[in-house]
Write a protein that holds these residues in place. Structure first.
Motif, PDB file in Angstrom:
ATOM      1  N   TYR A   1       1.054   2.683  -3.713  1.00  0.00           N
ATOM      2  CA  TYR A   1       0.449   1.973  -2.578  1.00  0.00           C
ATOM      3  C   TYR A   1       1.465   1.867  -1.429  1.00  0.00           C
ATOM      4  CZ  TYR A   1      -1.728  -1.594   0.305  1.00  0.00           C
ATOM      5  OH  TYR A   1      -2.265  -2.275   1.379  1.00  0.00           O
TER       6      TYR A   1
ATOM      7  N   ARG B   1       1.846   2.139  -9.751  1.00  0.00           N
ATOM      8  CA  ARG B   1       0.709   1.953  -8.837  1.00  0.00           C
ATOM      9  C   ARG B   1       1.125   1.205  -7.579  1.00  0.00           C
ATOM     10  NH1 ARG B   1      -4.955   1.816 -11.847  1.00  0.00           N
ATOM     11  NH2 ARG B   1      -4.402   3.019 -13.681  1.00  0.00           N
TER      12      ARG B   1
ATOM     13  N   SER C   1      -6.702  -3.281  -8.480  1.00  0.00           N
ATOM     14  CA  SER C   1      -6.587  -2.361  -7.337  1.00  0.00           C
ATOM     15  C   SER C   1      -7.117  -3.007  -6.066  1.00  0.00           C
ATOM     16  CB  SER C   1      -7.367  -1.077  -7.596  1.00  0.00           C
ATOM     17  OG  SER C   1      -6.858  -0.446  -8.723  1.00  0.00           O
TER      18      SER C   1
END
Ligand code: PLP
Length: 427
Positions: free
Chosen positions: A49, A45, A379
């Motif tokens: 990003y 993740r 997140s």
């Protein structure tokens, strides 16, 4: 010298066969495993990003990997250990699978004050690998109990060994594993006696992810229950050197009766920044026995001699340097540094009005999000503050609603991360 000639024809053949299947059946237990292992998922993740935001300046308070250089006296042990291999007198090859005698002796003497015998110490390449080896020894026919939330390796290795049934998607738990709830109400330590009996009980203190260290009374109660039930306690003490509170046990063997029911896994990873160097150990007491009377140590020794060829001789020299007077002082300083980081993180979140746990006897702090989703918060923080954290849910359903922050960061990283988090985590 090339083992394999890579001619164009060979390359073409290997490309063509990449899509073919073999006749080998997949291990059904591996098919039960939910998703990937937690930390690679966090990395995935983070990289996603970064791909979208190539200029991002990400600070990681995520995976519990050490960041500070290895201190000089300990480093000298490693360097001297390597240099010795270049001399006739200092050269050594395969070592004892259980570790070199001087290191086993020093571990027993310096870290256990003689409470355990050197013959009960098995030196290895780390605690994670030892947990898998312990599972190998227990096999598929035992039941395991874990703290919820917990370090994911206990659950995942239980699944791999075939001790469980399928994942119950609704609960986020595997059928066949006993999950012992750890929450704010019970101080993040389970009441083992109130949980169903399991053959093997995994307890980690100071705990990953909650950062809470078990008290003497809690450990006494746990040992008592395991003995009464005939369970084996696997005690993970990988964060023991972070304990600063007086009278909090650093080893399960400080508790009376533990030698009749417990195994301890431990590691130099967090002691001395050895996460990449790789050195750990497991203590299996001589008197610990299976129900048929076989000493557990005998079977663990069989696992080590069959599937391990001893920890690196260079690294064991580094381990000996860790346990010298100078090395122990260096370890203390290193840990003070990380604990100061933890203090900064604790202060920041306490002042922001969060309920904060851990971080005084451990490198982790655990923050209550008051029921908010931990993956959503992960997140949000990644996108707004460019800080990587770990969602509590990654450690089991009991971790939902919490966030784990790691103090294994250079000081300037903690300070900068806190400045950013003060803005984005304001309530
Ligand atoms: N046990 C716990 C609780 C951990 O958190 C970790 C690593 O993060 C380990 C064991 C792994 O230790 P090692 O590096 O010795 O494999």
């Amino acid at each position: 010298f090339n083992m394999v000639q890579t001619s164009p024809v060979r390359q073409a053949t290997s490309l063509a066969s990449a899509t073919a299947t073999t006749g080998v059946k997949r291990n059904k237990n591996f098919a039960k495993l939910a998703g990937g292992y937690l930390f690679p998922e966090i990395g995935r993740r983070r990289n996603a990003y970064l791909e979208k935001n190539p200029d991002a300046n990400i600070i990681s308070l995520g995976i519990g990997d050490t960041t500070q250089p290895i201190p000089s006296a300990i480093l000298k042990g490693l360097v001297d250990g390597a240099a010795a291999l270049g001399t006739k007198e200092g050269y050594s090859g395969y070592g004892a699978e259980q570790g070199k005698a001087p290191l086993r002796e020093r571990i027993s003497e310096v870290l256990y004050n003689g409470l355990i015998d050197p013959s009960e110490v098995f030196v290895s390449d780390g605690a994670k690998c030892d947990i898998q080896r312990i599972q190998n020894m227990f096999g598929p026919d035992v039941t395991s109990a874990v703290q919820d939330p917990s370090y994911p390796v206990y659950v995942d290795t239980s699944v791999m060994m075939g001790q469980t049934q399928e994942l119950d998607e609704g609960k986020g738990q595997y059928d066949g594993i006993v999950y012992m709830e750890c929450n704010e109400e019970n101080g993040f330590f389970p009441d083992v006696a109130a949980s169903p009996r399991a053959d093997v009980v995994y307890i980690c203190s100071p705990n990953n992810p909650t950062g809470v260290a078990a008290t003497r009374a809690q450990l006494e109660q746990t040992v008592k229950t395991c003995k009464e039930r005939g369970s084996i306690l696997v005690f993970d003490a990988a964060y023991a050197p972070f304990i600063r509170s007086p009278d909090v046990p650093k080893s399960i063997f400080e508790i009376e009766g533990a030698k009749d029911c417990a195994i301890e896994v431990n590691s130099f990873s967090k002691y001395a920044g050895f996460t990449g160097v790789r050195l750990g150990w497991t203590v299996v007491p001589e008197g610990l026995k299976f129900s048929d009377g076989t000493p557990v140590r005998q079977d663990f020794n069989r696992v080590m001699t069959t599937s391990f060829n001893g920890a690196s001789n260079i690294v064991q020299a580094g381990g000996l340097a860790c346990l010298s007077d100078e090395g122990m002082k260096e370890i203390d300083n290193l840990i003070d540094y990380y604990l100061e980081n933890a203090g900064i993180l604790r202060k920041t979140f306490t002042e922001l009005g969060y309920r904060v746990y851990g971080g005084t006897d451990a490198p982790y702090i655990f923050i209550s999000l008051d029921g908010k989703s931990s993956w959503d918060t992960f997140s949000e923080i990644l996108e707004k503050a460019e800080v990587v954290t770990i969602p509590g849910a990654g450690f089991g359903p009991g971790g939902e609603g919490f966030l784990r922050l790691s103090a294994f960061v250079p000081r300037e990283g903690v300070i900068e991360a806190c400045e950013r988090l003060k803005k984005t985590m304001k309530r």
